[in-house]
Design a protein around this motif. Sequence first.
Motif, PDB file in Angstrom:
ATOM      1  N   PHE A  63      40.437  36.524  43.312  1.00  0.00           N
ATOM      2  CA  PHE A  63      39.619  37.726  43.218  1.00  0.00           C
ATOM      3  C   PHE A  63      40.410  38.952  43.684  1.00  0.00           C
ATOM      4  CE2 PHE A  63      36.598  40.891  44.630  1.00  0.00           C
ATOM      5  CZ  PHE A  63      35.618  40.858  43.650  1.00  0.00           C
ATOM      6  N   ILE A  64      41.067  38.844  44.840  1.00  0.00           N
ATOM      7  CA  ILE A  64      41.812  39.986  45.376  1.00  0.00           C
ATOM      8  C   ILE A  64      42.971  40.365  44.453  1.00  0.00           C
ATOM      9  CG2 ILE A  64      43.300  40.731  47.278  1.00  0.00           C
ATOM     10  CD1 ILE A  64      41.504  39.204  49.171  1.00  0.00           C
ATOM     11  N   LEU A  65      43.693  39.371  43.940  1.00  0.00           N
ATOM     12  CA  LEU A  65      44.814  39.654  43.040  1.00  0.00           C
ATOM     13  C   LEU A  65      44.327  40.271  41.727  1.00  0.00           C
ATOM     14  CD1 LEU A  65      47.073  36.511  43.581  1.00  0.00           C
ATOM     15  CD2 LEU A  65      47.502  38.832  44.374  1.00  0.00           C
ATOM     16  N   SER A  66      43.219  39.757  41.202  1.00  0.00           N
ATOM     17  CA  SER A  66      42.670  40.297  39.947  1.00  0.00           C
ATOM     18  C   SER A  66      42.217  41.740  40.124  1.00  0.00           C
ATOM     19  CB  SER A  66      41.497  39.443  39.457  1.00  0.00           C
ATOM     20  OG  SER A  66      41.925  38.127  39.187  1.00  0.00           O
ATOM     21  N   LYS A  67      41.548  42.006  41.241  1.00  0.00           N
ATOM     22  CA  LYS A  67      41.117  43.375  41.541  1.00  0.00           C
ATOM     23  C   LYS A  67      42.328  44.293  41.691  1.00  0.00           C
ATOM     24  CE  LYS A  67      36.585  43.961  41.918  1.00  0.00           C
ATOM     25  NZ  LYS A  67      35.848  45.029  41.230  1.00  0.00           N
ATOM     26  N   ALA A  68      43.357  43.801  42.384  1.00  0.00           N
ATOM     27  CA  ALA A  68      44.569  44.598  42.597  1.00  0.00           C
ATOM     28  C   ALA A  68      45.246  44.929  41.270  1.00  0.00           C
ATOM     29  CB  ALA A  68      45.529  43.853  43.518  1.00  0.00           C
ATOM     30  N   GLU A  69      45.287  43.945  40.352  1.00  0.00           N
ATOM     31  CA  GLU A  69      45.877  44.184  39.035  1.00  0.00           C
ATOM     32  C   GLU A  69      45.139  45.292  38.285  1.00  0.00           C
ATOM     33  OE1 GLU A  69      48.448  43.292  37.401  1.00  0.00           O
ATOM     34  OE2 GLU A  69      49.265  41.587  38.516  1.00  0.00           O
ATOM     35  N   ARG A  70      43.834  45.352  38.482  1.00  0.00           N
ATOM     36  CA  ARG A  70      43.021  46.335  37.767  1.00  0.00           C
ATOM     37  C   ARG A  70      43.146  47.746  38.340  1.00  0.00           C
ATOM     38  NH1 ARG A  70      37.534  43.918  35.143  1.00  0.00           N
ATOM     39  NH2 ARG A  70      38.482  42.115  34.160  1.00  0.00           N
ATOM     40  N   ILE A  71      43.432  47.835  39.644  1.00  0.00           N
ATOM     41  CA  ILE A  71      43.438  49.169  40.253  1.00  0.00           C
ATOM     42  C   ILE A  71      44.843  49.680  40.571  1.00  0.00           C
ATOM     43  CG2 ILE A  71      41.185  48.747  41.302  1.00  0.00           C
ATOM     44  CD1 ILE A  71      42.606  48.485  44.007  1.00  0.00           C
ATOM     45  N   LYS A  72      45.885  48.873  40.340  1.00  0.00           N
ATOM     46  CA  LYS A  72      47.213  49.254  40.824  1.00  0.00           C
ATOM     47  C   LYS A  72      47.731  50.548  40.179  1.00  0.00           C
ATOM     48  CE  LYS A  72      50.040  46.294  37.782  1.00  0.00           C
ATOM     49  NZ  LYS A  72      51.027  45.193  37.789  1.00  0.00           N
ATOM     50  N   TYR A  73      47.378  50.798  38.929  1.00  0.00           N
ATOM     51  CA  TYR A  73      47.855  52.030  38.289  1.00  0.00           C
ATOM     52  C   TYR A  73      47.019  53.241  38.702  1.00  0.00           C
ATOM     53  CZ  TYR A  73      50.628  48.839  35.498  1.00  0.00           C
ATOM     54  OH  TYR A  73      51.517  47.872  35.101  1.00  0.00           O
ATOM     55  N   THR A  74      45.731  53.023  38.965  1.00  0.00           N
ATOM     56  CA  THR A  74      44.881  54.146  39.370  1.00  0.00           C
ATOM     57  C   THR A  74      45.254  54.648  40.760  1.00  0.00           C
ATOM     58  OG1 THR A  74      43.180  52.707  40.325  1.00  0.00           O
ATOM     59  CG2 THR A  74      42.964  53.245  37.996  1.00  0.00           C
ATOM     60  N   LEU A  75      45.894  53.792  41.569  1.00  0.00           N
ATOM     61  CA  LEU A  75      46.250  54.188  42.937  1.00  0.00           C
ATOM     62  C   LEU A  75      47.413  55.169  42.973  1.00  0.00           C
ATOM     63  CD1 LEU A  75      45.875  50.849  44.922  1.00  0.00           C
ATOM     64  CD2 LEU A  75      44.296  52.748  44.773  1.00  0.00           C
ATOM     65  N   SER A  76      48.092  55.366  41.829  1.00  0.00           N
ATOM     66  CA  SER A  76      49.154  56.368  41.788  1.00  0.00           C
ATOM     67  C   SER A  76      48.569  57.776  41.749  1.00  0.00           C
ATOM     68  CB  SER A  76      50.052  56.140  40.569  1.00  0.00           C
ATOM     69  OG  SER A  76      49.279  56.169  39.375  1.00  0.00           O
ATOM     70  N   THR A  77      47.257  57.874  41.492  1.00  0.00           N
ATOM     71  CA  THR A  77      46.563  59.161  41.521  1.00  0.00           C
ATOM     72  C   THR A  77      45.912  59.327  42.892  1.00  0.00           C
ATOM     73  OG1 THR A  77      46.048  58.883  39.178  1.00  0.00           O
ATOM     74  CG2 THR A  77      44.836  60.583  40.360  1.00  0.00           C
ATOM     75  N   PRO A  78      46.311  60.349  43.676  1.00  0.00           N
ATOM     76  CA  PRO A  78      45.798  60.506  45.047  1.00  0.00           C
ATOM     77  C   PRO A  78      44.274  60.528  45.140  1.00  0.00           C
ATOM     78  CG  PRO A  78      47.641  61.989  44.668  1.00  0.00           C
ATOM     79  CD  PRO A  78      47.317  61.367  43.341  1.00  0.00           C
ATOM     80  N   SER A  79      43.603  61.205  44.196  1.00  0.00           N
ATOM     81  CA  SER A  79      42.139  61.294  44.254  1.00  0.00           C
ATOM     82  C   SER A  79      41.488  59.925  44.084  1.00  0.00           C
ATOM     83  CB  SER A  79      41.629  62.252  43.173  1.00  0.00           C
ATOM     84  OG  SER A  79      42.020  61.790  41.882  1.00  0.00           O
TER      85      SER A  79
END
Length: 342
Positions: A214-230
């Motif tokens: 679950f944690i790895l799947s969630k991380a895969e989904r959000i890893k690119y959005t985290l490059s945006t500070p907001s």
Amino acid sequence: MLIRPPNYKNHPIFNRTSLSLAFLLCLLLLSNSLYADRSFIKCWKNADGLTECGNRIPREYYNQRIRYIDDKGITRKVKERSKTREELDEQFEADKLQALEAKQQQKIKEYDEVLLKTYLKIDDLLASLNSKLAIIESRSIILDSSIELKKREFGNLIRKAANMERSGKPISKSLSSQLDSTRTTLRNLQNQVSIQEIETAKIKKVFAHDVERFILSKAERIKYTLSTPSQAKKLHAVRVNCLNEAQCDLQWQKANDFIKEFASTKPIYTTDKVSVTDIPKTHNDIAMSLSILDDKSDRQPNDNKLIIFQIRCNPDRKGQEFCASSEINNLLKEFKSIIYQQ
């Protein structure tokens, strides 16, 4: 009277003519192809590994890689080397293994999809685990109590039987039956305890797997959005990159040390890929999740890895306000500075 034109299609002369034309056409195409092959120079490698060329290919090199070159020196066609029986067997096994791996990856993907649809947050998954374990624990308490009662009952029966023997009286059939019955009940209760222990271990194993996926799947989904500070601020998370194995190991250790120091809920699951602390129960609790995954993208080399760190707060209003506070934001900044600190 309506006169129909003759049906030449079924006429024997027409059929013979059509077949002859078709045969001549195929023969013409084949002869052109053969002529083209004959007009090319053929090149191959001999037994010594040297390139030889000629109009005809020696029989022993038919199965080798052949280049067909026209009179202008341009390669027009290449016939690849025929594979040996051993190579064909190896290819078959490799294809079978690849298909098996692809099937396994598809199963993992489908399993992850079910997890993400079943639970919205990691805390939902942890709450489900705690609930199941709490049910088993309550059963265990009842079982332990029953076993204790039966042990006392069995002890009383043993003492009663001993007193009868000391007085020279034989143990009555009724007492003997009670001893056998109590002994059997005790054995059954102890078996139930063993079954519950196996069930508990099984649940913990399944949930350990589910928590990691679950944690790895969630991380895969959000890893690119985290490059945006907001977006990172909204998710109360940060991402950091590591470039090689030594750097990744060091940063991963620093990240785990940070969780142990600053999380207010205890770590409940830690592997070489994820770390997670328990559910935030009060509005000022700080729970943390950590994951490390491959950063395979067009922007990064394939050997890079990405560490994703996320702070989790209580889902009530005060908890969410706390997560949006400067305290949490400063904690995220401190995490990033410590990870990159030499």
